[in-house]
Every structure is written in structure tokens, then in C-alpha cells.
Scaffold this active site. Sequence first.
Site: not given
Length: 405
Positions: A86-88, A129
Site C-alpha cells: 500500500p501507499c503509506q 502500488n
Amino acid sequence: MEKTMCELFAGVGGFRLGFEKLNSGWETTWFSQWEPGAKTQWAHDCYVSHFNDSPDSEGEFHTGEDIATVKKDTIPDHSLLVGGFPCQDYSVAHTLASAKGIEGKKGVLWWQIRDTLIAKRAPFCIFENVDRLLKSPASQRGRDFGVILACLNELGYDVEWRVINAAIYGAAQRRRRTFIFAYNHNTGYAKRMNSFDVISILNKEGFFAKGFPIEPIERTCEIQLPDDIVEVSDTFKFGFENAGFMKDGVIYTASVTEIAEAPILLGDVLQSNVDEKYYISSEKMPKWTYLKGAKKIPRKSANGHEYVFSEGPVAFPDPWDRPGRTMLTSESTLNRSTHVVSDPGTGRLRLLTPIEAERLQGFDDDWTNTGMPPRMRYFCMGNALVVPMITRMGKTLDTIIAEEP
Ligand SMILES: C[S@@+](CC[C@H](N)C(=O)[O-])C[C@H]1O[C@@H](n2cnc3c(N)ncnc32)[C@H](O)[C@@H]1O
């Protein structure tokens, strides 16, 4: 080089299925899939029902556990590391113990990928992503992708990336995702790439150019990454475009136009005369009409500021003559982003069936029909990737690996 793969954040196995569809001898030596906080691990169960479980190098089974708890040196050897993460928030600080050590925020999955690379040194990697990864965070555009590139650079990898819209390359869904291909300096491929300039790599010779053709570009923007990852995290900003290349810490990027192929249309994946439970009842219709329609709503922010929230209409129903929209994990719930289609047999409006959701992602029919509740089948598909995109990448990787010593 052996065609062995490790699939992190495996979901229901989109990467693995994409490679297995090549029938070119790929073997997955290990995978990891654990849904935080979930009592029943539906995706892991689905994965195992298709592919069986994989022991680690000590003969133990930890594939269904939090990857953060896995000792990375027990992961079996592999020549390809893949994963959709995920984009974190990828910001880092120096550790208190050592100014040279770095510490990212807890629970950020990129650090698990980095630890796996440090322990296993896979010669090739493919990561996936969301497209906004390149622009995140809003307050320091490009920092997060900069941190990822800086980590890969530090570990001895060159990198190519592309934002790929699956519908442009023949899939049934408009799904735009950032794909990252990283290869170690010690591969034959890295050495071969040294003989090409960056424009040829992006236009023709590189990994993505082979399977995902673009209109030729003539120039790139470039920037040197600071060596220190903490400096990247603190100060780096850059306008990453939808294609690029990094070698020895120099980043080259360009905005490219994908050459479109005939897509599969939403109408092509629809079933006919489906079960009554998928149809929208007359009681629910006003709610759907409202959600899909244009609206202007007066709102008050936390600090008391009054404003008008507005949004335009979305197609209702979704047209048959275009690929589907991006499928989210909330697919099939009462939600503006859920697809609503007119059934080809009855003409009445309804939700997608789980099989149609699978088709939008290019999975085999009933891939997720492994005992999980229907809402989880949609959830797993919303999390997954468009399998034929991976098969295309695999085809290119097969030609690369054929030339490795
Ligand atoms: C974006 S999805 C990837 C889906 C996959 N590519 C597929 O085709 O189904 C990310 C996956 O990572 C899993 N995940 C999240 N945190 C994890 C953790 N700490 N350890 C292992 N897996 C995790 C999620 O459950 C989710 O299935």
C-alpha cells in the site's frame, strides 16, 4: 538462473497466477498474506486452496502471519521478489542508536520489502502500488517514491517504473497502477542496459517498453538523489512523471503516452439473467440515483469553516461500450464507486456478480469461490491486480532470464 519467485502481500495470488499463466516454468518458493485484524484469513485460505502452503527454509509454515514477525533469512531463495504494497507514509528518521541506521514508521510495509531484499538479495523485483505513490505526500511531492528509490539504490538496484492503465493494454478495467521493476547491478541485464542511453531504455529497450509500448519520447528531466535516505525523507521533492529510470542514484523521468490496444469492454464480461439478489430493488433505487448524481452539499469543517462540497455525476448505469472503472474493495456495497450495470438478459439494473468482478481483474471465473462470503470475494478483487498485465511482464522477464548466466 532459476525461475523462482517470492510473493509478498500476496492477496489471492494475482502475481503468481500471472506468472503461472506463462507456463514457462516459474516456481513460487514462498509467499506471505495476512489481513491485519481479520479473524478468518479469507485471502490466505483462497491462495492456499489454489497453490498449497509453502514451508520456510526451516520447514515451518508462517505464510499466513504478519510479515513483520517473519525472520527474513528463513524465506527460501528466489530470483524474483514481487508484491503489491500500500501507499503509506515512508518518511524515515535516524535511529537513536546509530546516526547511520534508519527507522521508518511502524507498520509501513515497504520496510518489510526492504528487509527481505537485505536478507535474500533477489536479483529481480516487481512491485505494484497505486498511481498516487509518485506524488505523495501532498506536502512534499515525490518524497515517498524518492525514499523507495533511495533504498533500492542503496541496496544496489537500478529501477524502471511506469504507471500502467490496464485498459490501454487490452484489459477490461481502467485501473492505473505504478509498477516498479528493480534489478541488481550484478545481473547480466544490468550490464546489458549499461550500453543503452536513457531515452532508448524508456522508448524501446527497457522492461516496460517491451510489453507496454509508448509514443517515443525525446527528452527526460533528471535529478540526483541524495545518498542519505534521511535527507531524502526530510527535504527531497520531485515531480515524478508516469515513466522513469534510476541508475546509480540519478533519476530520469518523462511523461509518456501509452499506445492503446483494443480493450475488453464492460459489456464483454457481463453474465446474463443473473440471480435476483444482484438486482437493485425499487426501494433502494432513489438512494443509488442520489449517490451517482451531481450534488452540492453545504458542510462545516472541524475549525468551523463553512463550504460547499460538490461532485459531478458518474455514469449510471456504467456503459457497456467502455472498459469498467477502477474496482475498489467496497465494490458491491451501496457506494458511488460501485459498478451498476444493466443486465444483458433482463435489461434491469444490478450490481456486478463476483465472477464479473474476477473477470474485470483478469482472474479465472470463480477464483475466489473458495468458501469466502460474497462481500469478501469483491473485497479481494478490489485489492488485487489485473493479472494479464503481470503475464505480459513475465513474458519480458522470461527473455531477460534466458540470457542470465
Ligand atoms: C494490495 S493487496 C495485494 C493483492 C494481491 N496483489 C492480489 O493479487 O490479490 C495487499 C495485501 O497485503 C496484505 N497485508 C497487509 N498487511 C500485511 C502484513 N503485515 N503481512 C502480510 N500481508 C499483509 C493484505 O491483506 C492484502 O491482501
